[in-house]
Design an enzyme around this catalytic site. Structure first.
Site, PDB file in Angstrom:
ATOM      1  N   GLU A 120       1.100  -1.495   0.037  1.00  0.00           N
ATOM      2  CA  GLU A 120      -0.015   0.004  -0.056  1.00  0.00           C
ATOM      3  C   GLU A 120       0.867   1.203   0.163  1.00  0.00           C
ATOM      4  O   GLU A 120       0.652   2.015   0.907  1.00  0.00           O
ATOM      5  CB  GLU A 120      -0.958  -0.049   1.285  1.00  0.00           C
ATOM      6  N   GLU A 265      -5.805  -8.605   0.637  1.00  0.00           N
ATOM      7  CA  GLU A 265      -6.530  -8.540   2.107  1.00  0.00           C
ATOM      8  C   GLU A 265      -7.682  -8.362   2.068  1.00  0.00           C
ATOM      9  O   GLU A 265      -8.225  -7.491   1.468  1.00  0.00           O
ATOM     10  CB  GLU A 265      -5.575  -7.635   2.715  1.00  0.00           C
TER      11      GLU A 265
END
Length: 480
Positions: A120, A265
Site C-alpha cells: 500500500e 487482504e
C-alpha cells in the site's frame, strides 16, 4: 443511496490479510508483529492442517520461509516500503535481494510464486513518500528475476489500498484511478500487465463501518439483506462487489480489460471496536468463504475470486494508530486457537484446526490487590504504563472486555503487561497495588490471557527485555 455508494469506495487506511484461489486452495496473510509469535513450524503445520494452500508474507522472514520448505504451500514474499528507495536506486541491491530471498529459497523447495513490491505504498498517510520509488523498484526487481532465470516462474505485484481508485458517479461504472495519482498508478499497472502480473488490491468493508456510523451495516455483509444499489441495471447488494467492480471499471477505462486481480487482504476484526466482534467477524468471513467456495465472482467479473484472508493470527505489536481493532484481525488468537466457527471448505470437519503442541506459561495472573482504594494516585499511572507497554485494546465500549468494572479494568492492564513480560515477578510490582494470583480472573467474554512460551528461534526478537528493567525503575521513581 448516494451516501451508501460513496462510503463503499472510501479509503482504507490500514494494511491487513487474505488470499484464495478457488479450485486451487485458499490462502492467508501471515503477519509477525507479535510479542510471542508461534514458532514458524507450528504456523506452517496450521496452514497444512487447514489445507490453506497459499500464504502472503509482508517481508522475506528467513524462519518463515525455511519452515515453508517442502510444504506445498504457494508463497508471496514481500519487500517492505522502507526498502523501496534502495531497490529503486540500486540494481545490485535488487539482484542481491532476489538472490537471497527468492533464488536461495526456491532451491530449498519453497514454492515462491510472487514478490510483493511494497505494501500500500500510495496511502495518503505516507504523504507521497513512495510515489517516485515504487515504480523503479518494481522495474529493478522484475529485471533481477529475469536475470536469475525466474521471469516466468515468479511474478511481481504491488499490493494497493482500495483508495487508489474512485468513482466519479458514486457507482462502480464511474470507476477510474484517482486523479492525483493517476499517472503513477497507470505506469505501474501497465508494467504489471505487460509482464503478465496481476493487480493486487486490499478491500475492507469493516473500515467503512468504522469511520461512518451512518454506514448501512447490512451492506458490509454477503447475506443479501441490504438495500440494493442500481448501476445502470446491475444490482449490488454488498460493498465488496461494488468496490471490486469499481476497480474492474478503472482497469477497463485505462486499457486493461483482462488484467488479473488478486484481493491481497480481506477480513474483519474480532475485537477493539463495537463492530469488531466474533459475531460480525464470523458472519463476514463465512459469507466471503461461502461465495469463494461456490466460485461466484462479482457482476463484472463472474467466476472464481483469488484472495488472501486477513489475517491468520492476531498480532499484539501492530500499531493501533488506525484503531484498537488493528491487533485483532486474525481468524486465530495469538496462540493459534480458533476464535469462531469458520468453514473454509477445505477440511472434512468444516471447522478451523487449531495449533498443536503448544506450551503455555504458568497458570497465574497479575491483578489489583484486594482492598486497594481506587483513588490511590499510583493506580492511574500504573495502568497508563501497563497499557502503553502491554495490550489494552480489548478494553473499552463494545469490546470483549467492555463490561468490566473499574477494578477489573486495572487488573486486565496489569496482567497484559505481566504476561507480555513472561510473568517475571518484577512485572507485577506496581507500587503496593498489584499481586499475583492463581485464580483465573476471566469473566464472560473477557479473557485474561496466559502467554505461550517465548520463541527465540531465528532473528526475530521476541522480548523487549532490554528496556523492561529501566522502564519499571522509571515507573517506580515516578509514582513513589
Amino acid at each position: 443511496m448516494r451516501k451508501v455508494c460513496q462510503i463503499c469506495l472510501m479509503v482504507v487506511l490500514i494494511p491487513l490479510l487474505c488470499w484464495v484461489e478457488p479450485g486451487d486452495g485458499i490462502g492467508a496473510n501471515w503477519g509477525t508483529q507479535s510479542s510471542h509469535p508461534l514458532p514458524p513450524e507450528t504456523v506452517v503445520r496450521m496452514l497444512v492442517d487447514n489445507r490453506i494452500q497459499k500464504v502472503k508474507l509482508f517481508d522475506a522472514d528467513y524462519g518463515a520461509l525455511r519452515a515453508l520448505s517442502k510444504s506445498g504451500i504457494q508463497v508471496m514474499v514481500g519487500i517492505p516500503n522502507d526498502l523501496l528507495a534502495t531497490m529503486a536506486t540500486s540494481t545490485k541491491a535488487a539482484d542481491k535481494w532476489v538472490s537471497k530471498n527468492v533464488t536461495a529459497h526456491l532451491s530449498n523447495s519453497v514454492d515462491i510464486r510472487y514478490v510483493a513490491v511494497g505494501n500500500e505504498p500510495f496511502l495518503a498517510t505516507y504523504n507521497g513518500s513512495f510515489l517516485r520509488t515504487t515504480y523503479p523498484a518494481l522495474q529493478n526487481i522484475q529485471n533481477a528475476l529475469v536475470k536469475a532465470g525466474l521471469g516466468n516462474r515468479v511474478k511481481v505485484t504491488v499490493p494497493q489500498n482500495a483508495d487508489v481508485y474512485e468513482s466519479s458517479t458514486t457507482v462502480p461504472s464511474g470507476g477510474d484511478f484517482r486523479a492525483d495519482i493517476h499517472d503513477y498508478i497507470f505506469q505501474i499497472t501497465k508494467f504489471l500487465n505487460d509482464n503478465g502480473s496481476p493487480f493486487t488490491v486490499n478491500i475492507y468493508p469493516f473500515i467503512s463501518l468504522y469511520i461512518d456510523s451512518n454506514f448501512p451495516v447490512e451492506y458490509a455483509f454477503f447475506d443479501g439483506q441490504a438495500t440494493p444499489v442500481n448501476d445502470g441495471g446491475t444490482t449490488y447488494t454488498n460493498m465488496f462487489d461494488a468496490n471490486y467492480d469499481t476497480l474492474v471499471w478503472a482497469l477497463q477505462k485505462n486499457g486493461f480489460p483482462n488484467m488479473g486481480i488478486i484481493v491481497g487482504e480481506i477480513g474483519w476484526p474480532s475485537d477493539g471496536d463495537r463492530n469488531g466482534n466474533n459475531e460480525y467477524a464470523q458472519r463476514f468471513m463465512q459469507g466471503f468463504m461461502t461465495r469463494v467456495a461456490g466460485g461466484k465472482g462479482t457482476p463484472m467479473r463472474q467466476g472464481p475470486l483469488e484472495a488472501y484472508l486477513f489475517s491468520l493470527i492476531d498480532e499484539d505489536e501492530k500499531s493501533i494508530q488506525p484503531g484498537n481493532f488493528e491487533r485483532h484481525w486474525g481468524v486465530f488468537y495469538y496462540d493459534g486457537q480458533p476464535k469462531y466457527s469458520l468453514n473454509l471448505g477445505t477440511t472434512t470437519q468444516g471447522a478451523l484446526v487449531p495449533a498443536r503442541d503448544l506450551k503455555y506459561l504458568q497458570r497465574k495472573w497479575c491483578v489489583l490487590k484486594d482492598n486497594v482504594k481506587m483513588d490511590d494516585p499510583s493506580i492511574a499511572q500504573s495502568v497508563s504504563y501497563a497499557c502503553a507497554l502491554g495490550d489494552c485494546t480489548s478494553l473499552g465500549y463494545g469490546t470483549s472486555c467492555g463490561s468490566l468494572d473499574a477494578e477489573q479494568n486495572v487488573s486486565y492492564a496489569f496482567n497484559s503487561y505481566f504476561q507480555k513480560n513472561n510473568q517475571l515477578d518484577e512485572a507485577c510490582k506496581f507500587p503496593n497495588v498489584s499481586t499475583i494470583t492463581k485464580d483465573d480472573p476471566s469473566t464472560g467474554t473477557c479473557r485474561f490471557g496466559i502467554m505461550i512460551e517465548p520463541y527465540y528461534g531465528g532473528a526475530h526478537k521476541t522480548l523487549g527485555s532490554g528496556g523492561f528493567g529501566a522502564g519499571l525503575v522509571l515507573l517506580l521513581l515516578t509514582v513513589l
